[in-house]
Design a protein around this motif. Structure first.
Motif, PDB file in Angstrom:
ATOM      1  N   ASN A   1       0.831  -1.211   0.000  1.00  0.00           N
ATOM      2  CA  ASN A   1       0.000   0.000   0.000  1.00  0.00           C
ATOM      3  C   ASN A   1       0.865   1.261   0.000  1.00  0.00           C
ATOM      4  OD1 ASN A   1      -2.733   1.202   0.382  1.00  0.00           O
ATOM      5  ND2 ASN A   1      -1.752   2.005   2.190  1.00  0.00           N
TER       6      ASN A   1
ATOM      7  N   LEU B   1       1.300   3.936  -3.048  1.00  0.00           N
ATOM      8  CA  LEU B   1       0.857   5.289  -2.713  1.00  0.00           C
ATOM      9  C   LEU B   1       1.819   6.309  -3.324  1.00  0.00           C
ATOM     10  CD1 LEU B   1      -1.352   6.550  -1.074  1.00  0.00           C
ATOM     11  CD2 LEU B   1       0.020   6.348   0.955  1.00  0.00           C
TER      12      LEU B   1
ATOM     13  N   TRP C   1      -4.078   4.397  -6.669  1.00  0.00           N
ATOM     14  CA  TRP C   1      -2.918   3.527  -6.482  1.00  0.00           C
ATOM     15  C   TRP C   1      -3.297   2.068  -6.232  1.00  0.00           C
ATOM     16  CZ3 TRP C   1      -4.836   6.248  -2.268  1.00  0.00           C
ATOM     17  CH2 TRP C   1      -4.973   5.553  -1.078  1.00  0.00           C
ATOM     18  N   LEU C   2      -4.515   1.874  -5.741  1.00  0.00           N
ATOM     19  CA  LEU C   2      -4.870   0.515  -5.339  1.00  0.00           C
ATOM     20  C   LEU C   2      -5.051  -0.420  -6.526  1.00  0.00           C
ATOM     21  CD1 LEU C   2      -6.737  -0.051  -2.208  1.00  0.00           C
ATOM     22  CD2 LEU C   2      -7.464  -1.432  -4.112  1.00  0.00           C
TER      23      LEU C   2
ATOM     24  N   TRP D   1      -3.723  10.574  -7.281  1.00  0.00           N
ATOM     25  CA  TRP D   1      -3.694  10.274  -5.853  1.00  0.00           C
ATOM     26  C   TRP D   1      -4.742   9.272  -5.408  1.00  0.00           C
ATOM     27  CZ3 TRP D   1      -0.263  10.817  -2.281  1.00  0.00           C
ATOM     28  CH2 TRP D   1       0.793  11.662  -2.544  1.00  0.00           C
ATOM     29  N   ILE D   2      -5.716   8.960  -6.246  1.00  0.00           N
ATOM     30  CA  ILE D   2      -6.810   8.116  -5.764  1.00  0.00           C
ATOM     31  C   ILE D   2      -6.916   6.820  -6.556  1.00  0.00           C
ATOM     32  CG2 ILE D   2      -8.202   9.915  -4.702  1.00  0.00           C
ATOM     33  CD1 ILE D   2      -9.787  10.070  -7.296  1.00  0.00           C
TER      34      ILE D   2
ATOM     35  N   GLU E   1     -14.433   1.459  -6.324  1.00  0.00           N
ATOM     36  CA  GLU E   1     -14.027   2.861  -6.240  1.00  0.00           C
ATOM     37  C   GLU E   1     -12.754   3.098  -7.040  1.00  0.00           C
ATOM     38  OE1 GLU E   1     -12.140   6.506  -4.845  1.00  0.00           O
ATOM     39  OE2 GLU E   1     -11.286   4.510  -4.810  1.00  0.00           O
ATOM     40  N   PHE E   2     -11.769   2.243  -6.824  1.00  0.00           N
ATOM     41  CA  PHE E   2     -10.489   2.461  -7.488  1.00  0.00           C
ATOM     42  C   PHE E   2     -10.582   2.159  -8.979  1.00  0.00           C
ATOM     43  CE2 PHE E   2      -9.073   2.547  -3.154  1.00  0.00           C
ATOM     44  CZ  PHE E   2      -8.092   3.508  -3.184  1.00  0.00           C
TER      45      PHE E   2
END
Lengths: 121, 712
Positions: free
Chosen positions: B298, B302, B352-353, B349-350, B368-369
């Motif tokens: 993670n 990030l 990375w997952l 930034w949103i 979401e990702f």
């Protein structure tokens, strides 16, 4: 480079710095880190409470460092510091918040329950 | 020692011993001899020509942003070559090893192919790390270093010494990874590292330590550079260079460096925690004792995903400069372009997952990702359409730089569409960890490489005063493109056929044909490397014929084309006054392009300093000593670094002043050396608005530094 003829000491951001501020920031951050280390190494609290306690320590250490060492505040004298703060808060919320959400979902599926943690079953 | 290390350790040499030098290895030993011989020849040649003084004065101690940029690009090209050789070795191993049975070369100790799995692991780890952080990043930082101050009409970066420091720290990181070839091993667990394989119990060697300290040094150097870029663009713009007139490349540099500044600390923290695990015996990322190995992944991504956009955004900016110049049209949709750049930076930034959808965090998080990742397609699409509309009904000249820019667009299309496929978790589960993913991100990184080669050809005349050979630039482009197609189309196919990444032994004989095609492709890449060397050789040989004036392409648009080619060390004899978004195009249109200043002012310049080089050297020693756990040397190196920094800060740099008469003389000489742009066209000028301001009225540096919020 074009600032060469100006004494750097006269710059407002240098003038704002004070030995007292730096010492306060340094001592506060060190104490909080030592406290967190002590809590973890002595297992002073149950695991989930420990997690919350060191998180609180980290939060206060961040505030101490950002305010006392980096002089980031919302004063009008240093508009760029305010800009930095405004840019920092959403990033902080996004990265920590999404990580938190992701791990809470992940733990539900993959990890054994942490003693003392609410909502785990 | 806080953590028990397996194997011998002595206080004097740490874990270092003669046996750590792989002199028996059939690849490394001859390579070492070769490098020593070439190095000795180079040193001998420099000594014979008496160039050491020149190198020291003009390059090693320089704080000039253009020279530092050239050194960044040189470093990037050398490391690109090193990473390419790693790629060549990976391809050759897979071609030789494919199929069942024992087909290894016994003399190398390999059961399959010619490399042992441990050696193969080091090669793909080094390949990834080098290509992203030591090839792409220095190439882009170097180009930003040269061009950004010129595009905004600044004399240098805001902090010239910090700029040199950033470069030498990056160079120290490069030196550390290079020395791992011959002293000890490099990490074998991938460029991003897998928890908990990098823990001491599973990777007892020094490879992971090399990996940690190399990454830490590069991250430090890049962070320092990003601070400098932001300060430069915010504070050093020429009068009239409002935010709405900033060239798109500078905008992309701003967005990229915001990303770098905010994300690189994540990497430094993640690796510091890995270091704490390995050196202090903590359990951040272990599988037991309260460690969380998923937290490493993670934290790494990030940083990792913003880093991906840190490298792609400047490449987009370069396309945004090259395409309008060779389409003879202003960039279509400037505002949309800038907004798209920042949208990509913000979304970085949103998402990375999506690098670890398969970790198992469930459908809500993945959705979401997934949606956030698909969002990236919107601003990227806006950009692609803007470039397309810029070319639409433009007067396109297919120069070598334009070839590379158009090639980058094609690769962006393939990489972007496969990226959209991968952003869907269901598909991602199917192809996760396959070479389909590898082929996808190579398309994106090659898009960057194409943009960089285009930018090098495009801005070369500005920096050196002569154009590169067009024919060889195109030959290199076609060879490189053929190599790209032959290596990566089969790789996409192999991904669908189920080949996982990083296989030292591809067991399925059905893959053999495609591996042969890939090997053929990489052979063509070798030819393109040769043609690059020829390109440089031919261009430097014929430099007198290709000598250009300030406006090297005759159709260029932004401010860097206003000053002389090659750019004098003070950049602009007089700081220009900016009147329009595409200043040079605007001046050409109104016939003001050849206006020279009628008076000059004294210029204040920074002095050269060797301190940045010394700090790079001490930080290299620190990384090396920490890798080998030579504690006394680590202590000395760290103390020396801190002492040097404090000493330099206390000393400061008064700089020196070039008098107005001297500037007038230098400017006159520079003008005489340059051919006149456009040749026979008479600059008939006129402007309906009346008087224009070509150069700012007050540019004495004393005045500039006291400038308040007042207008000029």
């Amino acid at each position: 480079m074009s600032h060469g003829h100006v004494n750097p000491i006269d710059h407002p951001e240098v003038q704002m710095a004070s030995r007292r501020g730096y010492m306060t920031g340094f001592i506060l951050a060190s104490v909080l880190m030592a406290l967190a280390t002590f809590l973890v190494s002595s297992h002073a609290l149950p695991p989930f409470a420990l997690l919350l306690a060191i998180m609180a320590c980290a939060g206060f250490a961040v505030i101490a460092q950002v305010y006392f060492l980096l002089h980031i505040d919302i004063s009008e004298h240093n508009i760029w510091n305010t800009v930095a703060l405004v840019a920092f808060i959403p990033l902080f919320v996004i990265t920590i918040g999404l990580t938190w959400w992701m791990f809470s979902q992940l733990y539900l599926r993959t990890m054994p329950m942490i003693p003392g943690m609410p909502g785990m079953h | 020692m806080l953590v028990h290390v397996p194997g011998p350790w002595s206080p004097l040499l740490g874990r270092l011993a003669l046996s750590e030098i792989p002199y028996k290895n059939l690849i490394l030993a001859p390579l070492f001899v070769l490098i020593v011989l070439v190095g000795l020849a180079l040193v001998g040649w420099i000594t014979k020509r008496g160039l050491w003084g020149y190198l020291w004065r003009e390059w090693f101690t320089t704080v000039d942003h253009k020279k530092l940029g050239i050194m960044y690009i040189f470093l990037g090209l050398v490391m690109l070559f090193r990473g390419f050789i790693d790629g060549l070795m990976i391809r050759t191993q897979q071609m030789l090893a494919v199929g069942p049975g024992d087909n290894g070369i016994k003399a190398m100790g390999a059961i399959h192919g010619y490399l042992t799995p441990f050696h193969f692991g080091q090669i793909y780890s080094a390949h990834g790390l080098i290509m992203i952080l030591l090839a792409a990043t220095p190439l882009l930082v170097g180009l930003m270093n040269i061009i950004v101050p010129l595009q905004i009409g600044a004399r240098d970066m805001a902090f010239p010494y910090l700029n040199a420091l950033g470069f030498w720290i990056t160079a120290a990181g490069a030196a550390l990874i290079m020395i791992s070839l011959f002293v000890g091993d490099f990490s074998h667990n991938g460029w991003f590292g897998y928890a908990p394989i990098f823990e001491m119990s599973y990777s007892p060697g020094v490879g992971v330590d090399y990996w940690i300290w190399t990454l830490e040094l590069i991250a430090l150097g890049t962070t320092l550079g990003s601070i400098n870029f932001l300060a430069t663009v915010v504070k050093m713009r020429a009068p009239g260079m409002t935010w709405g007139r900033l060239p798109v490349f500078t905008w992309s540099a701003v967005s990229a460096n915001i990303i770098a500044l905010t994300s690189f600390p994540c990497l430094q923290v993640a690796l510091a925690l890995v270091g704490a695990d390995r050196y202090l015996g903590t359990h951040f990322f272990t599988a037991g004792f309260g460690g969380n190995l998923m937290l490493y992944t993670n934290l790494f991504w990030l940083w990792g995903h913003p880093e991906v956009y840190f490298v792609i955004l400047p490449a987009f900016g370069m396309l945004g400069e090259i395409i309008p110049t060779f389409s003879e049209k202003p960039l279509f949709g400037y505002v949309a372009m800038v907004l798209a750049t920042f949208a990509i930076a913000g979304v970085s930034w949103i998402v990375w997952l999506h690098h670890f959808f398969t970790m198992g965090m469930g459908p809500y998080v993945s959705t979401e990702f997934s949606v956030a990742t698909m969002l990236v397609g919107i601003p990227t699409g806006v950009k692609v359409f803007n470039w397309a509309f810029t070319m639409y009904r433009g007067r396109i000249s297919y120069t070598a730089a334009m070839h590379w820019a158009l090639g980058a667009l094609f690769l962006l299309l393939i990489g972007g569409l496969t990226g959209m496929m991968l952003s869907i978790p269901a598909i991602n589960y199917m192809v996760h960890n396959s070479v389909f993913v590898v082929a996808h991100f190579h398309m994106m990184l090659l898009c960057i490489v194409y943009a960089v080669f285009g930018a090098v050809i495009y801005w070369w005349p500005k920096v050196f005063g002569f154009r590169l050979n067009e024919a060889w630039g195109k030959i290199m482009f076609w060879l490189f493109s053929a190599g790209t197609a032959l290596v990566f189309i089969p790789m996409f196919m192999l991904g669908f056929m189920g080949e996982t990444r990083r296989l030292d032994w591809p067991f399925d004989p059905h893959w053999a044909g495609l591996f042969d095609v890939q090997e053929f492709g990489i052979a063509i890449y070798v030819l393109s490397v040769v043609s690059f060397v020829v390109l440089l050789f031919v261009s430097i040989r014929d430099r007198a014929k290709e000598r250009v004036g300030a406006d090297a392409w005759g159709t260029s648009r932004s401010l860097e084309w206003l000053t002389d080619s090659p750019v004098p060390f003070y950049n602009f004899a007089m700081v220009p006054e900016i009147n329009a978004r595409d200043e040079v195009a605007w001046r050409r249109e109104h016939g003001f392009l050849d206006i020279r200043p009628d008076h000059y002012k004294a210029i204040h310049m920074p002095n050269n300093t060797p301190v940045a080089l010394y700090i790079g050297a001490t930080l290299f020693l620190l990384g090396f000593a920490l890798t080998w756990r030579i504690w006394w040397l680590s202590g000395i190196a760290l103390l020396a670094t801190v002492a040097l920094m404090i000493w330099r800060s206390a000393k400061g740099d008064p700089g020196y002043v070039i008098s107005a008469e001297e500037i007038a003389r230098l400017d006159r000489e520079a003008r005489q050396k340059m051919p006149v742009d456009g040749g026979d066209t008479v600059p008939v000028g006129g402007f309906a608005g009346g008087q224009i301001m070509a150069y700012s009225r007050e540019v004495s540096d004393q005045d500039r530094s006291h400038r308040g919020p007042k207008s000029w």
